[in-house]
Design an enzyme around this catalytic site. Sequence first.
Site, short mmCIF file in Angstrom:
data_model
loop_
_atom_site.label_atom_id
_atom_site.label_comp_id
_atom_site.label_asym_id
_atom_site.label_seq_id
_atom_site.Cartn_x
_atom_site.Cartn_y
_atom_site.Cartn_z
N ASP A 30 18.94 -2.20 1.39
CA ASP A 30 18.09 -1.55 0.39
C ASP A 30 18.93 -1.20 -0.84
O ASP A 30 20.07 -0.74 -0.73
CB ASP A 30 17.46 -0.29 0.98
CG ASP A 30 16.28 0.20 0.17
OD1 ASP A 30 15.13 0.10 0.66
OD2 ASP A 30 16.49 0.67 -0.97
N ASN A 87 5.96 1.53 5.76
CA ASN A 87 5.02 2.36 5.00
C ASN A 87 3.81 1.52 4.61
O ASN A 87 3.96 0.37 4.19
CB ASN A 87 5.70 2.91 3.74
CG ASN A 87 6.84 3.86 4.07
OD1 ASN A 87 6.73 4.69 4.97
ND2 ASN A 87 7.95 3.73 3.37
N GLN A 94 4.27 3.47 0.10
CA GLN A 94 4.60 2.04 -0.02
C GLN A 94 4.69 1.65 -1.49
O GLN A 94 3.75 1.86 -2.26
CB GLN A 94 3.54 1.18 0.69
CG GLN A 94 3.89 -0.31 0.65
CD GLN A 94 2.84 -1.19 1.34
OE1 GLN A 94 1.76 -0.73 1.70
NE2 GLN A 94 3.17 -2.46 1.49
N HIS A 100 7.46 -4.91 5.12
CA HIS A 100 8.89 -4.71 5.36
C HIS A 100 9.10 -3.51 6.26
O HIS A 100 8.32 -2.56 6.24
CB HIS A 100 9.66 -4.53 4.04
CG HIS A 100 9.15 -3.43 3.17
ND1 HIS A 100 8.03 -3.56 2.38
CD2 HIS A 100 9.59 -2.17 2.98
CE1 HIS A 100 7.81 -2.43 1.73
NE2 HIS A 100 8.74 -1.56 2.08
P1 5GP Z 1 8.61 1.09 0.35
O1 5GP Z 1 8.69 2.24 -0.62
O2 5GP Z 1 7.61 0.06 -0.12
O3 5GP Z 1 8.42 1.47 1.78
O4 5GP Z 1 10.05 0.41 0.33
C1 5GP Z 1 10.49 -0.42 -0.68
C2 5GP Z 1 11.99 -0.38 -0.67
O5 5GP Z 1 12.48 -1.46 -1.43
C3 5GP Z 1 12.59 0.89 -1.28
O6 5GP Z 1 13.38 1.56 -0.31
C4 5GP Z 1 13.41 0.37 -2.45
O7 5GP Z 1 14.63 1.07 -2.64
C5 5GP Z 1 13.64 -1.08 -2.08
N1 5GP Z 1 13.80 -1.97 -3.21
C6 5GP Z 1 13.01 -2.01 -4.33
N2 5GP Z 1 13.43 -2.99 -5.16
C7 5GP Z 1 14.50 -3.58 -4.55
C8 5GP Z 1 15.35 -4.66 -4.92
O8 5GP Z 1 15.21 -5.30 -5.96
N3 5GP Z 1 16.35 -4.99 -4.05
C9 5GP Z 1 16.53 -4.31 -2.86
N4 5GP Z 1 17.55 -4.71 -2.08
N5 5GP Z 1 15.73 -3.29 -2.49
C10 5GP Z 1 14.73 -2.93 -3.31
#
Ligand code: 5GP
Length: 114
Positions: A30, A87, A94, A100
């Site tokens: 992440d 999420n 999310q 993911h």
């Molecule tokens: P969510 O909030 O949808 O459960 O998780 C999305 C995750 O993706 C977040 O923890 C965020 O830090 C990660 N993320 C967002 N953009 C990028 C990216 O460009 N590269 C990586 N490696 N992680 C990302």
Amino acid sequence: MNECLFCRIAAREVPADVVHESDHIVGFRDINPQAPTHILLITKEHVSSARDVDEDLGKVLGELFRTAAHLARAEGIDEGGWRLVTNVGPDAGQSVHHLHFHLLGGRQMDWPPG
Ligand code: 5GP
Ligand code: ZN
């Protein structure tokens, strides 16, 4: 061009610190880690969230869970324990609409989550 960020990471169009790849899933760190180990496990196939999982994805998700356990051992967090979380929707926070799972470990975690 596919506008989905995680589809683009899976296609290696957007760089990421990839720690695992198979025909069906990718694991990468992440960009904004919330724990010493914070790896995202995604299906290569675009699925918007856990609410859109159908039976056909069962085998791939089995592989994803086995990979999470394997990576936890490789990261040295298996003994302490780890969390695997996905999420769904705005209340859960999310932010990327491609299925993911967050693999988190390496510190004591709270329950219930914030
Ligand atoms: P969510 O909030 O949808 O459960 O998780 C999305 C995750 O993706 C977040 O923890 C965020 O830090 C990660 N993320 C967002 N953009 C990028 C990216 O460009 N590269 C990586 N490696 N992680 C990302
Ligand atoms: Zn996608």
